[in-house]
Design an enzyme around this catalytic site. Structure first.
Site, PDB file in Angstrom:
ATOM      1  N   GLY A  74       0.836  -1.195   0.000  1.00  0.00           N
ATOM      2  CA  GLY A  74       0.000   0.000   0.000  1.00  0.00           C
ATOM      3  C   GLY A  74       0.864   1.235   0.000  1.00  0.00           C
ATOM      4  O   GLY A  74       0.730   2.115   0.852  1.00  0.00           O
ATOM      5  N   GLU A  94       0.566  -1.318  -4.806  1.00  0.00           N
ATOM      6  CA  GLU A  94      -0.573  -0.412  -4.697  1.00  0.00           C
ATOM      7  C   GLU A  94      -1.738  -0.972  -5.513  1.00  0.00           C
ATOM      8  O   GLU A  94      -1.564  -1.329  -6.681  1.00  0.00           O
ATOM      9  CB  GLU A  94      -0.182   0.980  -5.209  1.00  0.00           C
ATOM     10  CG  GLU A  94      -1.269   2.006  -5.151  1.00  0.00           C
ATOM     11  CD  GLU A  94      -1.869   2.180  -3.770  1.00  0.00           C
ATOM     12  OE1 GLU A  94      -3.095   1.990  -3.636  1.00  0.00           O
ATOM     13  OE2 GLU A  94      -1.112   2.491  -2.814  1.00  0.00           O
ATOM     14  N   ARG A  96      -4.650   0.697  -6.100  1.00  0.00           N
ATOM     15  CA  ARG A  96      -5.390   1.750  -6.790  1.00  0.00           C
ATOM     16  C   ARG A  96      -4.691   2.120  -8.096  1.00  0.00           C
ATOM     17  O   ARG A  96      -3.513   2.446  -8.100  1.00  0.00           O
ATOM     18  CB  ARG A  96      -5.545   2.969  -5.884  1.00  0.00           C
ATOM     19  CG  ARG A  96      -6.383   2.710  -4.638  1.00  0.00           C
ATOM     20  CD  ARG A  96      -6.266   3.853  -3.639  1.00  0.00           C
ATOM     21  NE  ARG A  96      -4.918   3.950  -3.082  1.00  0.00           N
ATOM     22  CZ  ARG A  96      -4.496   4.956  -2.319  1.00  0.00           C
ATOM     23  NH1 ARG A  96      -5.315   5.956  -2.039  1.00  0.00           N
ATOM     24  NH2 ARG A  96      -3.267   4.955  -1.840  1.00  0.00           N
ATOM     25  N   ALA A 128      -2.055  -7.293  -2.207  1.00  0.00           N
ATOM     26  CA  ALA A 128      -1.136  -7.980  -1.293  1.00  0.00           C
ATOM     27  C   ALA A 128      -1.861  -8.949  -0.364  1.00  0.00           C
ATOM     28  O   ALA A 128      -1.230  -9.849   0.207  1.00  0.00           O
ATOM     29  CB  ALA A 128      -0.348  -6.963  -0.478  1.00  0.00           C
ATOM     30  N   LEU A 147       2.614   1.162   6.011  1.00  0.00           N
ATOM     31  CA  LEU A 147       2.697   2.547   6.463  1.00  0.00           C
ATOM     32  C   LEU A 147       1.387   3.283   6.211  1.00  0.00           C
ATOM     33  O   LEU A 147       0.941   3.403   5.064  1.00  0.00           O
ATOM     34  CB  LEU A 147       3.850   3.257   5.740  1.00  0.00           C
ATOM     35  CG  LEU A 147       5.197   2.520   5.790  1.00  0.00           C
ATOM     36  CD1 LEU A 147       6.258   3.297   5.021  1.00  0.00           C
ATOM     37  CD2 LEU A 147       5.636   2.274   7.227  1.00  0.00           C
ATOM     38  N   ASP A 150      -5.091   1.877   5.357  1.00  0.00           N
ATOM     39  CA  ASP A 150      -6.503   2.191   5.525  1.00  0.00           C
ATOM     40  C   ASP A 150      -6.965   1.644   6.870  1.00  0.00           C
ATOM     41  O   ASP A 150      -6.842   0.446   7.137  1.00  0.00           O
ATOM     42  CB  ASP A 150      -7.299   1.543   4.391  1.00  0.00           C
ATOM     43  CG  ASP A 150      -8.747   1.998   4.346  1.00  0.00           C
ATOM     44  OD1 ASP A 150      -9.288   2.372   5.408  1.00  0.00           O
ATOM     45  OD2 ASP A 150      -9.335   1.958   3.255  1.00  0.00           O
ATOM     46  N   THR A 225       8.041  10.174   4.196  1.00  0.00           N
ATOM     47  CA  THR A 225       7.020   9.625   3.309  1.00  0.00           C
ATOM     48  C   THR A 225       5.924  10.658   3.079  1.00  0.00           C
ATOM     49  O   THR A 225       5.737  11.590   3.860  1.00  0.00           O
ATOM     50  CB  THR A 225       6.396   8.350   3.904  1.00  0.00           C
ATOM     51  OG1 THR A 225       5.809   8.669   5.178  1.00  0.00           O
ATOM     52  CG2 THR A 225       7.444   7.266   4.089  1.00  0.00           C
ATOM     53  N   GLU A 227       2.669  10.308   3.314  1.00  0.00           N
ATOM     54  CA  GLU A 227       1.663  10.290   4.372  1.00  0.00           C
ATOM     55  C   GLU A 227       2.213  10.858   5.674  1.00  0.00           C
ATOM     56  O   GLU A 227       1.504  11.538   6.418  1.00  0.00           O
ATOM     57  CB  GLU A 227       1.151   8.860   4.587  1.00  0.00           C
ATOM     58  CG  GLU A 227       0.167   8.391   3.545  1.00  0.00           C
ATOM     59  CD  GLU A 227      -1.112   9.221   3.528  1.00  0.00           C
ATOM     60  OE1 GLU A 227      -1.592   9.613   4.604  1.00  0.00           O
ATOM     61  OE2 GLU A 227      -1.633   9.490   2.438  1.00  0.00           O
TER      62      GLU A 227
END
Length: 249
Positions: A74, A94, A96, A128, A147, A150, A225, A227
């Site tokens: 992710g 990922e 998306r 994953a 990391l 969701d 990162t 996020e």
């Protein structure tokens, strides 16, 4: 001009512009149990890594001995880990489509502008929660990163969380003994959930925070990162835990 065209038409001295994130926005939630249109190998030795790490793999060569070492499950929009470990192959995963497309174009641009850097990182669209053993051999990985995943706040959605007893068994299968599993989040309840599940698993032991002060990954995942920076801008809290894969007794 499209980002991909910029890379292919680059002339000596040109600087390829990084893709602009605002054109690749996508909702944060993706159902991992949906039937996504994904391509995956039947088994790890059938995976062709040459499109992802062209410096290290050739489609026709049988001498490809290098293997993916780290995975970022992710991975979102970031590639922050790559410069820290230039000798390790790092794969971002990922689910998306727009986010994966953004990261791929970002990596292409970074490679075009700095040919000796970012050859060790790639991104792939994959689920994953379903297909990790199709890509990696038992004990292949030395670091796994989860990391700011969701949080799936609703109780009925907890089964979608990326850390769970069943998935931890799979992660232990893929991590080498001594390998490390990193978690980070800005949601305290999710942090406590992940710690509870990891603490309960017999093949993982938590590494005390004081032993991690010299680990370059900690500052990177919390502060470098995408996020991590977003949480800092919003003045949020950051929680992390690192676990070591131990021997099966």
């Amino acid at each position: 001009m499209e980002d991909s065209e910029q890379s292919s038409n680059k002339r000596p001295g040109d600087v390829v512009k990084l893709p602009r994130k605002r054109f690749y926005r996508q909702r944060a939630h993706a159902n991992p149990f949906s039937d996504h249109d994904l391509i995956y190998p039947i088994k790890p030795d059938e995976m062709d890594w040459s499109p992802y790490f062209p410096k290290y793999f050739s489609k026709d060569s049988k001498d490809n001995t290098k293997k993916v070492d780290f995975i970022d499950v992710g991975c979102g929009y970031g590639v922050a880990l790559a410069p820290l470990f230039p000798d390790k192959l790092i794969l971002g995963m990922e689910i998306r489509t727009k986010v994966e497309d953004y990261v791929k174009k970002r990596i292409d641009a970074l490679r075009a502008n700095q040919e000796d850097l970012y050859q060790n990182i790639a991104v792939i669209r994959m689920n994953a929660m379903k297909f990790l053993p199709n890509f990696f051999e038992p004990g292949q990985l030395s670091k796994m990163f989860f990391l700011f995943p969701d949080p799936h706040f609703k109780k009925k959605k907890h089964k979608n969380r990326i850390i769970s007893p069943n998935l931890l068994a799979e992660y232990a299968y893929l991590l080498k003994v001594g390998g490390q599993l990193y978690t980070a989040t800005d949601v305290r309840e999710l942090h406590e959930w992940m710690v509870e599940k990891c603490d309960a698993h017999p093949l993982f032991e938590r590494i005390p925070d004081e032993e991690l002060k010299d680990d370059p990954c900690i500052n990177c995942i919390l502060n470098e990162t995408e996020e991590g920076k977003k949480v800092a801008r919003n003045k949020g809290d950051k929680h992390f835990a690192v676990y070591r894969r131990i021997e099966n007794n």
